[in-house]
Design an enzyme around this catalytic site. Structure first.
Site, short mmCIF file in Angstrom:
data_model
loop_
_atom_site.label_atom_id
_atom_site.label_comp_id
_atom_site.label_asym_id
_atom_site.label_seq_id
_atom_site.Cartn_x
_atom_site.Cartn_y
_atom_site.Cartn_z
N GLU A 64 -7.84 59.36 -19.48
CA GLU A 64 -9.28 59.21 -19.67
C GLU A 64 -9.96 60.55 -19.90
OE1 GLU A 64 -10.67 56.43 -20.15
OE2 GLU A 64 -9.28 54.95 -19.32
N ARG A 104 -11.83 61.29 -23.57
CA ARG A 104 -13.29 61.37 -23.49
C ARG A 104 -13.79 62.80 -23.56
NH1 ARG A 104 -15.29 56.30 -20.75
NH2 ARG A 104 -13.45 55.02 -20.39
N ASP A 111 -2.11 49.49 -25.73
CA ASP A 111 -2.87 49.60 -26.98
C ASP A 111 -2.87 50.98 -27.63
OD1 ASP A 111 -4.34 50.48 -24.80
OD2 ASP A 111 -6.09 49.20 -25.17
N GLU A 129 -13.94 47.09 -29.80
CA GLU A 129 -12.71 46.96 -30.58
C GLU A 129 -12.86 46.14 -31.86
OE1 GLU A 129 -11.58 48.72 -26.87
OE2 GLU A 129 -12.79 46.94 -27.28
#
Length: 489
Positions: free
Chosen positions: A112, A116, A242, A387
């Site tokens: 993360e 980010r 993913d 998405e």
């Protein structure tokens, strides 16, 4: 470089203009409405949560799920540049310059933090070079991200003790958490140090050597010590898997095609999705199911709906029409979950009745839901996710078909109706309920980075962040390609 910056600034200026008399179905009007949505969300964040990670727009408070470094600010940097919000951007730069990475006592989640914070810094630097941004990226890599790789086997740890600059031992790690290569490759390119790219990529070589029951598709959970799949029989391209598949193709593109392994792995994964995970419902929708213990489980969700766009990008890049057909099937089915929902918002997760399955295995309530919706909700919340919009962005940019713009606008109108609050936008608790206030008081930082950015770009001039010139990380931060490609319509 000056020419590039001026061209980008011109594209931003032109794309951001909103003509008062513009028709309500024009790109100018729609882009202006999305820009206004960003400003509304940002005003709430700036008023009640500035410097914190997320806004709680209903209780007018804040939350720090990403170490309290101001995740919403870092996630919003490039969106501000793209939308031409210069005042907000200048203020944000002042905050970024003073961030102290060592100020947190909370373990940093490697994946993360990488997508980010590092992704946001590198993207803003690519769009509008500023030495300060690169300095903060250096600090972040040195103090927070590189320590994750200092494990005995050099497999990046899921969490890092930031004050101690050391990895936190764990028994397992999730497949998607290995998707660090795009940011590290771009960091290496900008700093002219290819060692960073090699550090990010070395994990992929080890994954490629692992045994798996489905070629190119891998276990979600891995043993952090032995680096072997913990449960090789559980395979999904949803949450937990993913970003791993997404980055195989994108890293190859970012590296100017100067690598073969990740492209081969990506092609093999798509082939297996077609051969093993592709599922057709009784009403004709095509979804990507899970494989559990060698058995097919008709379950998927919004997190999987980035895949149509990723496959279409690869289809155009490799000139593979069969992949494009597959991507279009998935795209249409993902959009249906929004269109058929009572609120026009997609649920977090859903199931369906496959063509070759007996309906006797389903309850009366499930069969009724399927009859009305074309899917069976399994997780009914909506987390402001991007998405499907991400895939619509790729489909519009790569095909030029304006029907994808109309689909995106329909989704935006539903977000406006059910997610907008007085002080921002909130996730909602139940997309099946269109009668009551269903907001649940949380505005994700990726709403700035992904949801609104993809929407804005769908209605902007195609020269603005062209897919011929940029590749997006999984948080929608665009990285400039050193060598342009030709995919955009």
């Amino acid at each position: 470089m000056k020419f590039i910056i001026k061209s980008l600034s011109l594209a931003i200026t032109l794309s951001s203009l909103v003509v008062n008399a513009a028709p309500l179905d024009s790109n100018e009007y729609r882009a202006g409405q999305i820009r206004s949505a960003f400003q509304h969300a940002w005003k709430g964040y700036s008023t009640f949560a500035y410097g914190h990670d997320e806004l709680l727009p209903v209780s007018t408070s804040f939350y720090d799920s990403r170490n309290g470094w101001g995740a919403s600010i870092f996630d919003a940097l490039d969106t501000m540049i793209i939308m031409g919000l210069d005042e907000e951007y200048k203020e944000s730069l002042q905050f970024v310059a003073n961030v102290n990475w060592a100020s947190t006592e909370t373990p940093s989640k490697t994946f993360e933090t990488c997508i980010r914070y590092l992704g946001g810094l590198l993207s803003a630097y690519d769009l509008r070079p500023d030495p300060m941004l690169l300095t903060k990226a250096y600090e972040l890599v040195d103090q927070v991200l590189f320590p994750a790789f200092t494990t005995e086997n050099h497999i990046p740890a899921s969490f890092v003790d930031v004050p101690g600059k050391r990895p936190i031992p764990s028994k397992s790690i999730i497949l998607a958490e290995f998707a660090l290569q795009l940011e590290f490759v771009r960091f290496g390119q900008i700093t002219n140090n290819s060692d960073w790219g090699r550090l990010g990529n070395q994990v992929i070589e080890k994954i490629a050597a692992a045994e798996t029951p489905l070629p190119g598709l891998y276990s979600i959970v891995w043993d952090a010590n032995t680096f072997q799949p913990s449960n090789p029989s559980y395979i999904t391209v949803s949450g937990g898997g993913d970003s791993f598949y997404e980055y195989l193709l994108k890293t190859h593109i970012l590296m100017e095609g100067n690598e073969e392994l990740q492209l081969r792995m990506w092609e093999q994964s798509v082939d297996s999705m077609i051969n093993y995970l592709r599922s057709v419902s009784t009403e004709g929708s095509v979804f990507l199911r899970e494989s559990v213990g060698g058995k097919n489980n008709p379950r998927t969700g919004e997190l999987v709906c980035f895949m149509p766009g990723n496959i279409l990008l690869g289809a155009r890049y490799l000139q593979k029409p069969a992949y494009e057909t597959f991507a279009a099937e998935l795209m249409d089915s993902c959009f249906k979950t929004w269109h058929n929902s009572p609120t026009g918002l997609s649920p977090e997760g859903w199931s369906w009745i496959e063509q070759d399955n007996s309906i006797t295995a389903y309850t009366l309530e499930q069969k009724e839901a399927y009859k009305n919706l074309g899917f069976i909700p399994t997780q009914s919340s909506y987390q402001l996710r991007p998405e499907t919009l991400e895939s619509l962005f790729y489909f519009y940019r790569l095909t030029g078909d304006t029907k994808y713009q109309d689909m995106a606008w329909e989704i935006f109108e539903s977000i406006e109706k059910y997610c907008k609050t007085e002080y921002g936008y909130s996730a909602v608790s139940d997309v099946m309920n269109n009668q009551n206030d269903i907001t649940n008081d949380f505005q994700e930082s990726f709403f700035f980075a992904e949801t609104l950015k993809y929407l804005f770009l769908i209605f902007s001039d195609k020269s603005l962040i062209s897919l011929d010139d940029y590749v997006f990380n999984t948080e929608a931060h665009p990285f400039r390609l050193s060598k342009p490609i030709k995919v955009q319509a």
